[in-house]
Design a protein around this motif. Structure first.
Motif, PDB file in Angstrom:
ATOM      1  N   VAL A 297      12.252  44.973 -19.684  1.00 39.86           N
ATOM      2  CA  VAL A 297      12.441  44.293 -20.974  1.00 39.86           C
ATOM      3  C   VAL A 297      12.588  42.779 -20.800  1.00 39.86           C
ATOM      4  O   VAL A 297      11.927  42.002 -21.488  1.00 39.86           O
ATOM      5  CB  VAL A 297      13.678  44.875 -21.709  1.00 39.86           C
ATOM      6  CG1 VAL A 297      14.093  44.008 -22.880  1.00 39.86           C
ATOM      7  CG2 VAL A 297      13.389  46.297 -22.163  1.00 39.86           C
ATOM      8  N   GLY A 298      13.451  42.372 -19.878  1.00 37.61           N
ATOM      9  CA  GLY A 298      13.631  40.945 -19.638  1.00 37.61           C
ATOM     10  C   GLY A 298      12.798  40.438 -18.467  1.00 37.61           C
ATOM     11  O   GLY A 298      12.279  39.328 -18.493  1.00 37.61           O
ATOM     12  N   VAL A 299      12.694  41.276 -17.443  1.00 34.51           N
ATOM     13  CA  VAL A 299      12.048  40.835 -16.201  1.00 34.51           C
ATOM     14  C   VAL A 299      10.579  40.485 -16.426  1.00 34.51           C
ATOM     15  O   VAL A 299      10.087  39.466 -15.933  1.00 34.51           O
ATOM     16  CB  VAL A 299      12.193  41.925 -15.104  1.00 34.51           C
ATOM     17  CG1 VAL A 299      11.292  41.626 -13.915  1.00 34.51           C
ATOM     18  CG2 VAL A 299      13.651  42.031 -14.663  1.00 34.51           C
ATOM     19  N   VAL A 300       9.862  41.303 -17.189  1.00 36.13           N
ATOM     20  CA  VAL A 300       8.413  41.073 -17.354  1.00 36.13           C
ATOM     21  C   VAL A 300       8.133  39.752 -18.078  1.00 36.13           C
ATOM     22  O   VAL A 300       7.456  38.884 -17.517  1.00 36.13           O
ATOM     23  CB  VAL A 300       7.748  42.286 -18.054  1.00 36.13           C
ATOM     24  CG1 VAL A 300       6.302  41.959 -18.421  1.00 36.13           C
ATOM     25  CG2 VAL A 300       7.807  43.515 -17.154  1.00 36.13           C
ATOM     26  N   PRO A 301       8.663  39.550 -19.289  1.00 34.50           N
ATOM     27  CA  PRO A 301       8.304  38.281 -19.949  1.00 34.50           C
ATOM     28  C   PRO A 301       8.843  37.044 -19.236  1.00 34.50           C
ATOM     29  O   PRO A 301       8.154  36.023 -19.146  1.00 34.50           O
ATOM     30  CB  PRO A 301       8.907  38.418 -21.358  1.00 34.50           C
ATOM     31  CG  PRO A 301       9.897  39.526 -21.275  1.00 34.50           C
ATOM     32  CD  PRO A 301       9.439  40.424 -20.180  1.00 34.50           C
TER      33      PRO A 301
END
Lengths: 418, 418
Positions: free
Chosen positions: B195-199
């Motif tokens: 959720v946070g890591v990708v963007p």
């Protein structure tokens, strides 16, 4: 128009009726005796609008400004910001406004970088005239923009403050233009005084209609036509131990700063020691729908039953942005909303959330704004101010002072004084 | 480093000691049995960082993007936004990030106008895969940017969702790149998952150190070195009727989105019906100092004594912006701060406010962040997650679900379905 609905599941008791009468009478006295000044700002500030417009028109410099920088914090900025956020999208030829509030270095540096000295007016707002954040930022502006406040840059500065403040003396000494705040108007009730009127008018916003709306609301309240305000206050106050919190859920991003204004008005006015020496208060919590449904609704529905909830909804806001009739494979579950606008979705979420909360017997009321315009927003502001005064009176406190913050200020001065 | 101080004026009772032991044991079991997944995200997500970096490096398109648009709401955006707000000023070569959350037409239109299709990646985040706001905004993006998700524009889209969700099926069907959220990680505990890591990784932020910080905090908690977390939870839970609210006062603008993340984590996790069928909860309130001292402090000090207060302070944040040594005539009262930096002023305000609240015997604690870096922020996130789990366990509730929001969703569908 504003429409008010409520679902308190409550009959006005005899005791509540007495509270309502007493509060009405007290507020009337405050207005008549002029001990409290915000009641008449709608009328009193009208000449100010014209005065500011004329002053601006008479100055080559102010006629051509592109940016109004407001330096102020708390009651000196929250209301102005709220109005700016509500109206900025509706006024394409209004000037840019920037707010320098928190003495946060990153925030200040970023905003300084956007300011062009040649086309900016700095409005320094401090009721007491001693607000350390505001005066410090003012000093920094003098340094960063090499602002000669004694001579050629005087016109770039406008001061808004109390008549007898040191800031007013400063302005007078150097011949800097200033406007004063009536001494009977408290900071958080001052948005419709020079505090909001001066910077918003300079930026080109049409504030007369806001003043008219506020006047209308206050006149009809004192004509006995706004019983719902007294009733809501009586409900909140007589249930203040059961429901110590009020959640304001506004369904539009442009109302986010309005909810912050409400938080100050409600919190600072009603958090007091009452005449019996008891700590009393109602805690305000501001949220934005539908986004905060995804963060706070669970707590309202299943958590402790210690909150009343107020919804603010826009009725006829422009519905232009349609959710397209695209059916995505496997995602058919969300197709029910296809062809509607995003604002209809937000509207539906507001209604659905309200119904789901009412189903839990949680006290709910809703304010529907028929349309975002000056009169309606003026009414909304006056509605909340009257409600706050009524609650304060029913709680046997003075809603217009803030003695609790003095100790912190003293400690601060001591920390830095050698 | 994070430093923790507390002034609860409280001795751990035998009963509290038992609560603490029980909670510690329960959390340990949750971690060991993998029934709750966030405990190991610090380690589990490390390979994901590399995976995303490699995927980006392998794509001519993604290598040259200038903007990462995150489409998500609630747990799908708040944590990412919090990290972005904290780190964006520290990373001059990171890409722009835009968040499309609320289906507010004005907000959406303004952000759409800023997006250039040719240099943007759209990251669609929905754990359930059915979030109506998110899918509707995704459809609008398809329309506005004429996004051919079936063929040539596939690379412009990345999906983050649960493994078995309809959104995942959609991605797989059209060959759109997707990353999944572990099924044992709830939305509001998911910031350190895909959720946070990708963007954030796509935008160039260095997330590995955040993951490391979270791991360190969680490891030292389970090694028994973070008794302060259990103690604080025990204090809050055993006093939940006396102090039903916790005010988080963060003294830096860059922490504003972090306080919103905290509000969701705390509110949605702890507002529940407990095993005895009682409505319980602790209400979170987020504020930013020093600006909100001017709106909320009076209520804390003089209002009902129903709040605990937590301060977050940055210790060594850069102190570059000095308040100049300018003495303005009549305004000498504020000269005590001349020559200090604005951050020293904020710091002093935080300390002074804390002391003035402690003087009232209101329970206060302070978290001091020695420096804004990945490890410290990772620790802070894990600290709040652990604290939430501990409180939830002590309150005999499930902190990981949100059954209360379902009714509203059903009503919404009914409203629009014909």
């Amino acid at each position: 128009m504003l429409y008010f609905e409520e679902d308190f599941n409550w009959q006005v008791t005899d005791e509540a009726e007495k509270l309502m009468q007493k509060a009405f009478e007290k507020l009337r006295q405050e207005k008549e005796s002029k001990s409290v000044g915000y009641y008449t700002l709608g009328k009193d500030s009208l000449p100010l609008v014209q005065e500011v417009q004329e002053y601006q028109a008479s100055s080559e410099y102010l006629k051509n400004i592109e940016c109004v920088v407001v330096v102020g914090i708390g009651g000196s900025s929250l209301g102005t910001k709220a109005l700016h956020s509500i109206f900025k999208e509706k006024c394409s030829n209004c000037k840019e406004m920037l707010f320098l509030e928190n003495p946060d270095e990153i925030d200040l540096s970023k905003k300084f970088a956007r300011i062009k000295k040649e086309t900016t007016v700095f409005v320094i707002v401090s009721k007491s005239g001693n607000t350390v954040e505001t005066i410090s930022i003012f000093k920094k502006i003098i340094e960063v923009f090499d602002l000669n406040y004694e001579k050629e840059d005087r016109e770039k500065i406008i001061i808004v403050t109390d008549y007898d403040s040191n800031l007013h003396k400063f302005a007078n000494y150097y011949g800097i233009k200033s406007y004063t705040i009536p001494s009977n108007v408290g900071g958080r009730f001052s948005v419709l005084s020079a505090v909001g009127v001066v910077p918003l008018t300079l930026a080109g916003f049409e504030i007369s209609s806001v003043l008219k709306g506020a006047s209308d609301m206050i006149n009809s309240f004192f004509a006995g036509e706004k019983e719902n305000i007294l009733k809501k206050a009586a409900f909140y106050v007589s249930h203040k131990k059961v429901y110590p919190m009020n959640v304001l859920f506004s369904y539009a991003n442009c109302l986010e700063d309005f909810t912050k204004w409400y938080v100050q008005l409600w919190g600072e006015s009603l958090g007091k020691i009452d005449t019996k020496g008891e700590h009393v208060g109602l805690t305000p919590i501001g949220h934005i729908g539908s986004v905060d449904q995804h963060s706070f609704l669970q707590l309202i529905i299943e958590g402790c039953r210690d909150k009343t909830v107020t919804f603010i909804k826009l009725e006829n806001f422009e519905k232009r942005l349609k959710i397209p009739n695209i059916e995505l494979k496997f995602l058919e579950k969300t197709d029910f909303i296809n062809g509607y606008t995003f604002n209809e979705l937000i509207d539906g979420e507001c209604e659905a959330t309200k119904e789901s909360i009412i189903a839990q017997n949680i006290p709910v009321d809703m304010i529907t704004i028929s349309k975002i315009d000056g009169e309606n927003i003026g009414k909304l502001i006056a509605y909340y101010e009257l409600l706050t005064s009524a609650c304060g009176n029913m709680m046997d406190i003075n809603p217009y002072n803030q003695p609790g913050v003095e100790l912190g200020k003293k400690i601060l001065v001591k920390k830095f004084s050698k």
